[in-house]
Write an enzyme that holds these catalytic residues in place. Structure first.
Site, PDB file in Angstrom:
ATOM      1  N   GLU A 271      37.978  44.931  36.877  1.00 20.29           N
ATOM      2  CA  GLU A 271      36.032  45.031  36.197  1.00 20.29           C
ATOM      3  C   GLU A 271      35.783  44.986  37.508  1.00 20.29           C
ATOM      4  OE1 GLU A 271      36.527  40.378  35.137  1.00 20.29           O
ATOM      5  OE2 GLU A 271      38.257  41.243  33.772  1.00 20.29           O
ATOM      6  N   CYS A 305      27.905  40.055  39.101  1.00 26.20           N
ATOM      7  CA  CYS A 305      28.248  41.628  38.575  1.00 26.20           C
ATOM      8  C   CYS A 305      27.441  41.706  37.165  1.00 26.20           C
ATOM      9  CB  CYS A 305      29.606  41.980  37.853  1.00 26.20           C
ATOM     10  SG  CYS A 305      30.307  40.472  37.081  1.00 26.20           S
TER      11      CYS A 305
HETATM   12  P1  NAD Z   1      34.766  44.885  47.226  1.00 29.72           P
HETATM   13  O1  NAD Z   1      35.314  45.699  46.245  1.00 29.72           O
HETATM   14  O2  NAD Z   1      34.172  44.676  48.479  1.00 29.72           O
HETATM   15  O3  NAD Z   1      36.022  43.257  47.029  1.00 29.72           O
HETATM   16  C1  NAD Z   1      36.704  43.022  46.753  1.00 29.72           C
HETATM   17  C2  NAD Z   1      38.370  42.630  47.286  1.00 29.72           C
HETATM   18  O4  NAD Z   1      38.998  43.714  47.142  1.00 29.72           O
HETATM   19  C3  NAD Z   1      38.364  41.987  48.395  1.00 29.72           C
HETATM   20  O5  NAD Z   1      39.023  40.802  47.842  1.00 29.72           O
HETATM   21  C4  NAD Z   1      38.722  42.887  49.722  1.00 29.72           C
HETATM   22  O6  NAD Z   1      38.879  42.528  50.104  1.00 29.72           O
HETATM   23  C5  NAD Z   1      39.548  43.613  47.991  1.00 29.72           C
HETATM   24  N1  NAD Z   1      40.194  45.279  49.095  1.00 29.72           N
HETATM   25  C6  NAD Z   1      38.527  45.926  49.154  1.00 29.72           C
HETATM   26  N2  NAD Z   1      39.629  47.195  50.203  1.00 29.72           N
HETATM   27  C7  NAD Z   1      40.770  47.365  49.102  1.00 29.72           C
HETATM   28  C8  NAD Z   1      41.344  47.632  49.299  1.00 29.72           C
HETATM   29  N3  NAD Z   1      41.739  49.093  49.575  1.00 29.72           N
HETATM   30  N4  NAD Z   1      42.853  47.663  48.633  1.00 29.72           N
HETATM   31  C9  NAD Z   1      43.774  46.544  48.225  1.00 29.72           C
HETATM   32  N5  NAD Z   1      42.022  45.394  48.130  1.00 29.72           N
HETATM   33  C10 NAD Z   1      41.596  46.015  48.728  1.00 29.72           C
HETATM   34  O7  NAD Z   1      33.669  43.598  45.914  1.00 29.72           O
HETATM   35  P2  NAD Z   1      33.223  42.156  46.485  1.00 29.72           P
HETATM   36  O8  NAD Z   1      32.283  42.603  47.548  1.00 29.72           O
HETATM   37  O9  NAD Z   1      33.985  41.271  47.177  1.00 29.72           O
HETATM   38  O10 NAD Z   1      32.940  42.247  44.930  1.00 29.72           O
HETATM   39  C11 NAD Z   1      31.285  42.184  44.682  1.00 29.72           C
HETATM   40  C12 NAD Z   1      31.588  43.297  44.127  1.00 29.72           C
HETATM   41  O11 NAD Z   1      32.283  43.250  42.762  1.00 29.72           O
HETATM   42  C13 NAD Z   1      30.193  44.029  43.398  1.00 29.72           C
HETATM   43  O12 NAD Z   1      30.268  45.073  42.708  1.00 29.72           O
HETATM   44  C14 NAD Z   1      30.188  42.987  41.496  1.00 29.72           C
HETATM   45  O13 NAD Z   1      29.617  44.598  40.497  1.00 29.72           O
HETATM   46  C15 NAD Z   1      32.124  42.975  41.224  1.00 29.72           C
HETATM   47  N6  NAD Z   1      32.341  42.321  40.403  1.00 29.72           N
HETATM   48  C16 NAD Z   1      32.442  42.782  38.984  1.00 29.72           C
HETATM   49  C17 NAD Z   1      32.606  41.992  38.343  1.00 29.72           C
HETATM   50  C18 NAD Z   1      33.002  41.996  36.733  1.00 29.72           C
HETATM   51  O14 NAD Z   1      34.165  41.215  36.285  1.00 29.72           O
HETATM   52  N7  NAD Z   1      33.165  43.932  36.654  1.00 29.72           N
HETATM   53  C19 NAD Z   1      32.655  40.763  38.732  1.00 29.72           C
HETATM   54  C20 NAD Z   1      32.227  39.613  39.949  1.00 29.72           C
HETATM   55  C21 NAD Z   1      31.789  41.493  40.422  1.00 29.72           C
HETATM   56  O1  6OD Z   2      33.176  35.119  32.465  1.00 28.18           O
HETATM   57  C1  6OD Z   2      33.914  35.530  33.356  1.00 28.18           C
HETATM   58  O2  6OD Z   2      34.669  35.605  32.311  1.00 28.18           O
HETATM   59  C2  6OD Z   2      33.527  36.389  34.515  1.00 28.18           C
HETATM   60  N1  6OD Z   2      34.211  37.491  34.431  1.00 28.18           N
HETATM   61  C3  6OD Z   2      32.482  36.724  34.918  1.00 28.18           C
HETATM   62  C4  6OD Z   2      31.844  37.834  35.682  1.00 28.18           C
HETATM   63  C5  6OD Z   2      31.132  37.499  36.221  1.00 28.18           C
HETATM   64  C6  6OD Z   2      30.503  38.621  37.757  1.00 28.18           C
HETATM   65  O3  6OD Z   2      30.034  37.958  38.835  1.00 28.18           O
END
Ligand code: NAD
Ligand code: 6OD
Length: 503
Positions: A271, A305
């Site tokens: 995600e 997100c």
């Molecule tokens: P990130 O990708 O920087 O980090 C996410 C996790 O991955 C952290 O725990 C980090 O330590 C880990 N990580 C980083 N590099 C890694 C590697 N090489 N191997 C294994 N683990 C690794 O994301 P973030 O800054 O924590 O969160 C923000 C991002 O998350 C935004 O892009 C947002 O859109 C996305 N997001 C998506 C959803 C969704 O449901 N699609 C939900 C929430 C957040």
């Molecule tokens: O509502 C959820 O289950 C979900 N995965 C939300 C994601 C939010 C992103 O920031």
């Protein structure tokens, strides 16, 4: 887990500092130190709030081994009904310690208490209940066939857990997004090793206490703290003892994890990022559209997100909508989490603030019209050191600008007019991401048409972030791979085995 009392320094453990917690790994039902400690600062004022035990290879190995052992222990032989009871006990345990989770989530993120109270913590509990209910009620499949010799065979499918699931989590909704994966993984009988974001270590650690109190067997739920590359994240995703990896975070990180998962050909559920559009037609319910769009742009300081960073407004409504959006943005007062009047908290960290502010500068350089914000709010006292940015609205840039194309993940949105339904569909889709959209219209036929045409995982009509956890959730295009939610989660967290019996 939460050491705030003075503790004598022991080898490998920092000496006690008033108000600074020690957050440890949770491995095989016990809290454990790691290879070293890293600092966690408050986003509110940059003060040190915790020292966190970073898991090295040894701790990740131990966590994976504990999970593997748990899979062959009592956890394996529990009947579904018993597992369901345990998950209900976990949900009750979260609710029973609601204030502790609330405090931990707010300390890590700086978000308003009201927000964590209404979204983050209740969903933490709900994520266990809903998937307990899913596994309790899911039907199986059965087919009868005629065999070549004229007799009959029946085929039936049974679901088996995939094994040890690595769960890699982001910081924006820490408890909600972590339990969104752990809930179904455990409901399906797996064991998990969770790697919370380095920015939000606390609620995942606290959940260990709840697991123990609920009677979840040791090793079923493990937490390794640390970073991504060359740290716990990488050690976990490359670990051969991990059978499947579920991830929430940035698209670039998801791609790196997918690569790691090819070693051993392990399944991934990803995600990832978004650049979500809100589409506002002139026939919308104006007040509802404004209320929903202010929320989708600015709640959680834009760090959702599913949040909106592009707002398309049908031209006759443009000026009026922009004015009302400006008013709504300016009403989101920044402040301390516990203050009742606080509408918006800081960003998660100084690093993230630098990233968001670099987009604020770029927008100005590109000639955007700043409707509101685009800077740093004046904060009082210690809050001046926090990761604050202003809620921001721009007009005057087109779809090709980086401000319209790239995920910023801050409280900001580019607002653009449109003239026809076909045009806005084309423009909303002209982006590499495809996570969510919000469509505002009172024309039912149009609502169906546009929802069907937008390339996203979830299209909301006249609402935003309204979640029925039984539905499929995930991203299209660069926003994700796979779907979770309701029975769809079972596709990832279990393997179907077909049993064919010749009668
Ligand atoms: P990130 O990708 O920087 O980090 C996410 C996790 O991955 C952290 O725990 C980090 O330590 C880990 N990580 C980083 N590099 C890694 C590697 N090489 N191997 C294994 N683990 C690794 O994301 P973030 O800054 O924590 O969160 C923000 C991002 O998350 C935004 O892009 C947002 O859109 C996305 N997001 C998506 C959803 C969704 O449901 N699609 C939900 C929430 C957040
Ligand atoms: O509502 C959820 O289950 C979900 N995965 C939300 C994601 C939010 C992103 O920031």
């Amino acid at each position: 887990m939460h050491d705030t009392e003075p503790i004598a320094a022991t080898s490998g453990q920092p000496s006690a500092e008033p108000g600074v917690r020690l957050i440890r790994n949770f491995i095989d039902g016990e809290y454990q130190a790691g290879e070293r400690w890293f600092d966690k600062h408050s986003p509110l004022d940059n003060t040190l709030i915790a020292r966190v035990a970073e898991a090295g290879r040894a701790e990740v190995d131990a966590a994976v081994q504990a999970a593997r052992t748990a899979l062959s222990g009592p956890w394996r032989s529990l009947a579904v009904a018993q597992r369901v009871d345990l998950l209900y006990a976990v949900a009750d345990g979260i609710n029973g310690r609601f204030d502790d989770f609330l405090e931990a989530e707010v300390a890590d993120t700086g978000k308003p208490v009201s927000l964590a109270r209404h979204i983050g913590i209740p969903r933490g509990a709900a994520n266990f209940k809903i998937f307990a209910d899913v596994v309790k009620h899911v039907p199986g499949e059965c087919f009868e066939m005629v065999t070549p010799d004229g007799t009959v065979a029946i085929n039936y499918a049974i679901r088996r857990p995939v094994g040890v699931v690595g769960v890699i989590c982001p910081w924006n909704l820490p408890l909600l997004l972590m339990t969104w994966k752990v809930g179904p993984a455990l409901a399906c009988g797996n064991a998990v090793v969770v790697k919370p974001s380095e920015e939000t270590p606390q609620t995942a650690a606290l959940l260990g206490e709840v697991m123990n109190a609920a009677g979840v067997p040791r090793g079923v739920y493990n937490v390794v703290q640390g970073f991504g590359p060359d740290s716990a994240g990488e050690f976990l995703t490359t670990h051969p003892g991990v059978n499947a990896i579920t991830f929430t975070g940035e698209t670039g990180t998801g791609a790196a994890i997918m690569k790691a998962a090819t070693n051993g050909a392990r399944p991934v559920s990803l995600e990832m990022g978004g650049k979500n559009a809100a589409i506002v037609f002139a026939d919308c319910d104006f007040d509802a559209a404004i209320e929903g769009t202010v929320r989708s742009c600015f709640v959680n300081a834009g760090q959702v997100c599913l949040g909106t960073e592009r707002v398309y407004i049908e031209r006759p409504l443009f000026e009026r909508f922009v004015a009302a959006l400006k008013e709504g943005a300016e009403r989101m007062r920044p402040g301390r989490p516990e203050d009742i009047g606080t509408g918006i908290g800081p960003l998660i960290s100084q690093d993230h603030r630098n990233k968001v502010l670099s987009y604020y500068r770029e927008a100005a350089e590109l000639g955007a019209t700043v409707v509101t914000g685009c800077g740093v709010p004046e904060m009082a006292g210690g809050l001046r050191e926090g990761a604050w940015v202003q809620s921001t609205i721009w007009t005057g840039l087109g779809d090709d600008s980086p401000i319209a194309r790239e995920e910023i993940f801050g409280p900001c949105s580019l607002v653009m007019p449109f003239d026809s339904e076909a045009e806005v569909i084309r423009r909303a889709n002209a982006n590499e991401y495809g996570l969510a959209t919000a469509i505002w219209t009172t024309n039912l036929a149009r609502a169906h048409r546009v929802a069907a045409s937008i390339e996203v995982g979830i299209a909301w009509v006249n609402s935003w972030f309204l979640r029925d956890l039984r539905t499929a959730f995930g991203g299209a295009k660069q926003s994700g791979i796979g779907r979770e939610g309701g029975v769809h989660s079972l596709e990832f967290y279990t393997e179907l085995k077909n049993v064919c019996i010749k009668l």
